[in-house]
Design an enzyme around this catalytic site. Structure first.
Site, PDB file in Angstrom:
ATOM      1  N   GLY A  94      39.057 -12.876  -1.255  1.00 24.63           N
ATOM      2  CA  GLY A  94      40.267 -13.308  -0.861  1.00 24.63           C
ATOM      3  C   GLY A  94      40.278 -12.899   0.641  1.00 24.63           C
ATOM      4  O   GLY A  94      40.862 -13.862   1.679  1.00 24.63           O
ATOM      5  N   ARG A 122      43.356 -19.225  -6.356  1.00 23.72           N
ATOM      6  CA  ARG A 122      44.201 -18.153  -5.840  1.00 23.72           C
ATOM      7  C   ARG A 122      45.009 -18.942  -4.545  1.00 23.72           C
ATOM      8  O   ARG A 122      44.576 -19.670  -3.948  1.00 23.72           O
ATOM      9  CB  ARG A 122      43.549 -17.057  -5.347  1.00 23.72           C
ATOM     10  CG  ARG A 122      43.108 -16.116  -6.235  1.00 23.72           C
ATOM     11  CD  ARG A 122      42.087 -15.041  -5.943  1.00 23.72           C
ATOM     12  NE  ARG A 122      42.997 -13.921  -5.245  1.00 23.72           N
ATOM     13  CZ  ARG A 122      42.693 -12.936  -4.625  1.00 23.72           C
ATOM     14  NH1 ARG A 122      41.172 -12.718  -4.325  1.00 23.72           N
ATOM     15  NH2 ARG A 122      43.568 -12.246  -3.833  1.00 23.72           N
ATOM     16  N   ASP A 314      46.119  -2.388  -4.824  1.00 22.28           N
ATOM     17  CA  ASP A 314      44.876  -2.562  -5.471  1.00 22.28           C
ATOM     18  C   ASP A 314      44.603  -1.221  -6.347  1.00 22.28           C
ATOM     19  O   ASP A 314      43.758  -1.229  -7.070  1.00 22.28           O
ATOM     20  CB  ASP A 314      43.795  -2.233  -4.175  1.00 22.28           C
ATOM     21  CG  ASP A 314      43.799  -3.536  -3.415  1.00 22.28           C
ATOM     22  OD1 ASP A 314      44.259  -4.695  -3.842  1.00 22.28           O
ATOM     23  OD2 ASP A 314      43.260  -3.639  -2.324  1.00 22.28           O
TER      24      ASP A 314
HETATM   25  C1  S3P Z   1      43.645  -6.555   1.447  1.00 22.34           C
HETATM   26  C2  S3P Z   1      44.874  -6.927   1.412  1.00 22.34           C
HETATM   27  C3  S3P Z   1      45.474  -6.915  -0.124  1.00 22.34           C
HETATM   28  C4  S3P Z   1      44.697  -6.373  -1.155  1.00 22.34           C
HETATM   29  C5  S3P Z   1      43.184  -6.826  -0.727  1.00 22.34           C
HETATM   30  C6  S3P Z   1      42.696  -6.435   0.646  1.00 22.34           C
HETATM   31  C7  S3P Z   1      43.105  -6.778   3.087  1.00 22.34           C
HETATM   32  O1  S3P Z   1      45.872  -8.363  -0.579  1.00 22.34           O
HETATM   33  O2  S3P Z   1      45.046  -6.632  -2.408  1.00 22.34           O
HETATM   34  O3  S3P Z   1      42.354  -6.297  -2.040  1.00 22.34           O
HETATM   35  O4  S3P Z   1      42.077  -6.317   3.224  1.00 22.34           O
HETATM   36  O5  S3P Z   1      43.856  -7.014   3.809  1.00 22.34           O
HETATM   37  P1  S3P Z   1      47.316  -9.135  -0.174  1.00 22.34           P
HETATM   38  O6  S3P Z   1      47.291  -9.462   1.357  1.00 22.34           O
HETATM   39  O7  S3P Z   1      46.851 -10.650  -0.874  1.00 22.34           O
HETATM   40  O8  S3P Z   1      48.376  -8.260  -0.569  1.00 22.34           O
END
Ligand code: S3P
Length: 430
Positions: A94, A122, A314
């Site tokens: 993501g 997602r 996380d």
């Molecule tokens: C992350 C932000 C978080 C986290 C992901 C890593 C990042 O996600 O859960 O594992 O590196 O910016 P979200 O921005 O969807 O909260």
């Protein structure tokens, strides 16, 4: 590695280092690609997610040399990326998809970002909306899911208030802001990880943070850097939890990232009774790191809700899986976000912890896992649903269960921690 058998253990002891921080590695790689000259990044994360980012950067014409945990990136400058010949595949990541969407929105060429089946489910509207306000042209499947077809456009600066706390969305806007004349700002209701802000400053961008607001100036000249990535606290948490579950444990995790926007997990564990101490704390490139010592102790358990959830996002799978080992059990609320991670983590945790004999109540926004009084866990077949953090959280819980457990499709741990099972095995006493 199709499946992994986990046998109960007596203790976990010794010293270890965890892989380089995944969030920081993504950001250093992306900014190094947009900088002028060469960057050398030490202790770069071996996570499959970060490899996805490096592969996407290669497809954008960036030369990337990987030698063990050292990554050299030959930056192209802010306007130097090339139109990719193929789709950019973020696979399970993501962060890759959302951060690169910000970069690609401001290019003069078209590109498509895709991912694996999990990532294609997602939510992407949260990143598409602010980028559209900046002038980006992005088409998505059903107007909200990847693949994202990004046309590339001249962007304008915006002031944006995040409706959902998300470091990925904040970062996408700040990265797009580099391509927009003037100043782009993002306000967040809850402080999320600030690695993008720190990394932007490190590469020479004009970035300022005040309270919950971050501003970045467009059109900077970024410069290549020599950088070192601290260990990933979100990977360390599985070892901290193992030490708390297994009596007689004594562990030292060296060189662990201690950025205050990531250490809520240490505060929560300490409040529940975990004896944690920090030594050799240092600051490099604006990021704190140090050694984390922990030994076994009984855990009180408790309720996690409200703004804390975003700061522990996380670590929540591991906290939930600690529930059966605590006096009061663990309850997690206000965490609907967990349903749109690599898997529906609320459902995946409820299902697998129940298989191990835990008493679990599931809510739309969280779950409640009964404590010790509900009885000891028993070994079971665990289905992590392809989600690395579910696989590792259940494996750690299995160490404290009666009888062996089998984690199906355990190789998914490589999404953040390729050597998780061998590292664990080396430190366990049975
Ligand atoms: C992350 C932000 C978080 C986290 C992901 C890593 C990042 O996600 O859960 O594992 O590196 O910016 P979200 O921005 O969807 O909260």
């Amino acid at each position: 590695m199709a499946k992994q058998t986990i046998f109960p253990a007596r203790a976990i002891s010794g010293a270890l280092s965890v892989p380089g921080d995944k969030s920081i590695s993504h950001r250093y790689a992306i900014l190094a690609a947009l900088a002028e000259g060469r960057s050398e990044i030490h202790n770069f994360s071996p996570a499959a997610d970060c490899r996805s980012t490096l592969e996407c950067l290669r497809r954008l014409g960036v030369s990337v040399d990987i030698e063990k945990d050292r990554v050299c990136i030959h930056g192209k400058g802010l306007r130097g990326l090339k139109a990719p010949k193929k789709k950019l595949d973020a696979e399970n990541s993501g962060t890759t998809m959302r951060l690169l969407a910000g970069v690609l929105a401001g290019q003069s060429f078209a590109s498509t970002l895709t991912g694996d089946a999990s990532l294609r489910r997602r939510p992407m509207r949260r990143v598409m909306e602010p980028l559209a306000q900046m002038g980006a042209r992005i088409r998505a499947r059903d107007a909200q899911f990847a693949p994202l077809e990004i046309t590339g456009a001249a962007l304008n600066a915006i002031d944006y208030s995040l409706p959902v706390p998300s470091a990925q969305v904040k970062s996408a806007i700040l990265l797009a802001g580099l391509f927009a004349p003037g100043e782009t700002s993002v306000s967040e209701p809850v402080r999320t990880r600030d690695h993008t802000e720190l990394a932007l400053a490190e590469f020479g961008a004009d970035v300022r943070t005040s309270g919950g607001n971050v501003r970045v100036a467009g059109g900077p000249r970024l410069e290549g850097r020599q950088l070192a990535v601290p260990g990933d606290i979100s990977s360390a948490v599985f070892f901290l939890a193992a030490a708390l579950i297994l009596p007689g444990s004594n562990l030292l995790i060296t060189g662990c990232g201690l950025n205050p926007t990531r250490t809520a997990i240490l505060d929560v564990l300490a409040t529940m009774g975990a004896p944690i101490s920090l030594v050799n704390v240092e600051m490099h490139h604006g990021e704190l790191s140090g050694d984390v010592a922990i030994c076994h102790a009984p855990l009180a358990g408790g309720v996690i809700s409200g703004p804390l959830v975003a700061q522990l996002i996380d670590e929540l799978p591991m906290l939930a899986a600690l529930g059966p080992f605590t006096e009061q059990g663990m309850e997690i609320r206000d965490a609907r976000e967990l349903r749109v991670k690599e898997s529906d983590r609320i459902a995946a945790l409820a299902e697998n912890l129940r298989r191990m004999g835990a008493k679990v109540e599931e809510f739309p926004d969280g779950l409640k896992v009964k404590g010790k009084s509900a009885g000891k866990l028993r070994g079971a077949k665990v289905d992590p649903r392809g989600d690395h953090r579910i696989a590792m959280a259940c494996a750690v819980a299995a160490l404290g269960a009666e009888g062996p457990s089998v984690i199906r499709d355990a190789a998914c741990a490589a999404v953040s921690f390729p050597n998780f099972f061998t590292t664990l095995d080396q430190l366990l006493a049975r």
